[in-house]
Design a protein around this motif. Structure first.
Motif, short mmCIF file in Angstrom:
data_model
loop_
_atom_site.label_atom_id
_atom_site.label_comp_id
_atom_site.label_asym_id
_atom_site.label_seq_id
_atom_site.Cartn_x
_atom_site.Cartn_y
_atom_site.Cartn_z
N ASP A 113 0.82 -1.21 0.00
CA ASP A 113 0.00 0.00 0.00
C ASP A 113 0.86 1.26 0.00
OD1 ASP A 113 -1.92 2.14 1.67
OD2 ASP A 113 -2.95 0.83 0.26
N THR A 114 1.96 1.20 0.72
CA THR A 114 2.78 2.41 0.85
C THR A 114 3.67 2.64 -0.37
OG1 THR A 114 3.76 3.67 2.67
CG2 THR A 114 4.97 1.77 1.94
N TYR A 118 -1.05 3.67 -2.90
CA TYR A 118 -1.42 5.08 -2.88
C TYR A 118 -1.40 5.67 -4.29
CZ TYR A 118 3.34 6.80 -3.65
OH TYR A 118 4.56 7.09 -4.20
N ARG A 119 -0.52 5.16 -5.14
CA ARG A 119 -0.47 5.66 -6.53
C ARG A 119 -1.72 5.24 -7.29
NH1 ARG A 119 3.13 2.98 -9.33
NH2 ARG A 119 4.16 1.72 -7.75
N ARG A 121 -4.63 4.59 -5.99
CA ARG A 121 -5.76 5.38 -5.48
C ARG A 121 -5.77 6.77 -6.11
NH1 ARG A 121 -4.46 3.02 -0.48
NH2 ARG A 121 -3.14 4.78 0.15
N SER A 122 -4.61 7.38 -6.13
CA SER A 122 -4.51 8.73 -6.68
C SER A 122 -4.93 8.74 -8.14
CB SER A 122 -3.08 9.25 -6.53
OG SER A 122 -2.94 10.53 -7.09
N ILE A 125 -8.73 8.36 -8.48
CA ILE A 125 -9.50 9.55 -8.13
C ILE A 125 -9.33 10.62 -9.19
CG2 ILE A 125 -9.56 11.50 -6.51
CD1 ILE A 125 -8.96 9.42 -4.30
#
Lengths: 133, 308
Positions: A113-114, A118-119, A121-122, A125
């Motif tokens: 996830d880290t 996160y990429r 997800r970004s 969105i």
């Protein structure tokens, strides 16, 4: 061979074997009624140590930050850092806090996830496809 | 004049704290600063003006809501007549050697209805009419701030509501920069991405409409994200705690500028939320000295980034 450690080990193994060969064994070999077989011993690997190897932490980190999916990230971790203490070390190098209670699966999830999650997800969105209007 | 909108979709991230302290310190160091409270919650207003004084002296006809409403009546008011000097902070600034000016355009709880009014002004019989109305509505605040009365202001800080409705969009259109206060946690970092996307869409739509074939030309907009200021940060051993650092790094990795200076968590000193009408940065409480110093550093970084 005198300077070759693996060669000396092979010579010792052969010498040990030859001490066990009887005259009958030799006659059976000559007649083709017997053959010499190399048999691997089933050894129990010492805890951690035998599976430990030098890990290229920077290289692994780079592979993770370039990975395109969580699945790819999990596969990388399974291949290059399968042990819990390896995952803990990788998390430390990523400056990622991990509770003591985290098992291997949870550690993998956090690391993925880290570095990857996160990429994704970004991107999800910010992509126009996610606009409900 | 630099116009900066302070915005985040998420509420409770310290927008008002950041805006008030930023404005106060800029004024204390000699700048001429205007704060515009566009949030119907009126937190910035109530951190500088008591609710009783607001009700008695401002709510009727001296808030930003009244200004927006004046367009509905067909007699647009002059925005510069809505500025006021909050009493308590003005007195404190007078005690600061070399201090500048800080004024406020206060908000109103009824501002939430202005979005509906503005939305009703949009649309039109033809595509061209719709575009003209879109530009006219979205440029409302920008056109007002372009008036000569605002030329002398060094900085105008707009405290935006935690949404991306039309009132917020008028602030973005009027802004040179966007400043994003955020907590270093999962939901806040998602909020930053939502905000970036909304900004990109607004700028794209606006600039697309601005290219009119004929008639009134309208300048394109290009508000830049000045950066993220992480707020409510807990520290250990002189750096943010481990639980926060991954989110800070992820924000940087995504290419969003992040301020080096942050706002520390401190419920004791930030908790009263301006109840005394004086932002913490102008506090003379000895126990808050280290917080004041950190806020001053943040403001210095802001000045460097904006180019003051």
């Amino acid at each position: 061979m005198a300077d070759d450690p693996s060669g000396r080990a092979l010579a010792r193994a052969l010498a040990t074997f030859l001490r066990t060969v009887t005259d009958d064994d030799v006659r059976a070999l000559e007649r083709g009624e017997a053959r010499i077989v190399v048999e691997r011993k089933a050894t129990r690997q010492p805890r951690g140590a035998a599976r430990r190897r030098d890990i290229d932490w920077d290289g692994l980190r780079e592979k993770l930050v370039q990975a395109a999916s969580r699945e790819e990230g999990l596969a990388l971790l399974e291949e290059f850092a399968p042990l819990r203490d390896q995952l803990k070390e990788l998390a430390r190098r990523l400056d990622l806090p991990t509770p003591k209670s985290d098992n291997v699966e949870r550690l993998r999830d956090r690391i993925v996830d880290t570095t990857i999650g996160y990429r994704l997800r970004s991107n999800a969105i910010r992509s126009s496809d996610s606009n409900p209007s | 004049m630099h116009v900066v909108s302070v915005i985040n979709y998420k509420g409770g991230v310290g927008k008002t704290t950041l805006t008030a302290n930023l404005g106060a310190e800029l004024a204390a160091t000699g700048r001429k600063v205007l704060l515009i409270d566009l949030d119907p919650q009126a937190s910035l207003t109530f951190s500088l003006v008591t609710p009783e004084a607001w009700r008695k002296e401002l709510s009727q006809d001296r808030t930003i809501k009244n200004w927006y409403d004046s367009f509905t009546s067909g007699a647009p008011a002059d925005l510069s007549t809505f500025t006021l000097r909050p009493r308590r902070i003005t007195q404190r600034l007078r005690a600061c050697s070399g201090a500048g000016t800080l004024k406020l355009i206060p908000s109103h709880l009824g501002l939430i209805n202005v979005d509906l009014e503005l939305a009703s002004e949009l649309g039109g019989g033809s595509l061209r009419q719709a575009k003209i109305k879109y530009l006219r509505v979205h440029r409302r605040l920008a056109d007002a701030l372009a008036a000569p009365a605002f030329e002398d202001w060094d900085v105008i800080l707009i405290d935006c509501p935690p949404n991306f409705n039309i009132v917020t969009k008028t602030a973005i259109v009027a802004s040179d920069n966007v400043l994003i206060p955020a907590k270093a946690d999962y939901l806040s970092t998602l909020g930053i991405d939502y905000l970036r996307r909304s900004l990109e869409e607004l700028v794209s739509d606006y600039n697309d409409y601005a290219q009119l074939d004929s008639g009134e030309p309208s300048a394109k907009i290009d508000p830049q994200i000045l950066g993220v200021v992480f707020t409510m940060v807990q520290y250990y051993d002189q750096r943010p705690i481990a639980a926060l650092r991954p989110y800070m790094q992820q924000t940087r990795n995504l290419g969003v500028p992040v301020f080096d200076n942050m706002i520390r968590e401190n419920k004791t000193y930030f908790g009263d939320g301006g109840q005394q009408g004086i932002p913490l940065v102008l506090s003379d409480q000895s126990g808050a000295a280290y917080l004041v110093s950190e806020l001053e550093s943040l403001v210095a970084e802001f000045e460097a980034e904006v180019g003051l």
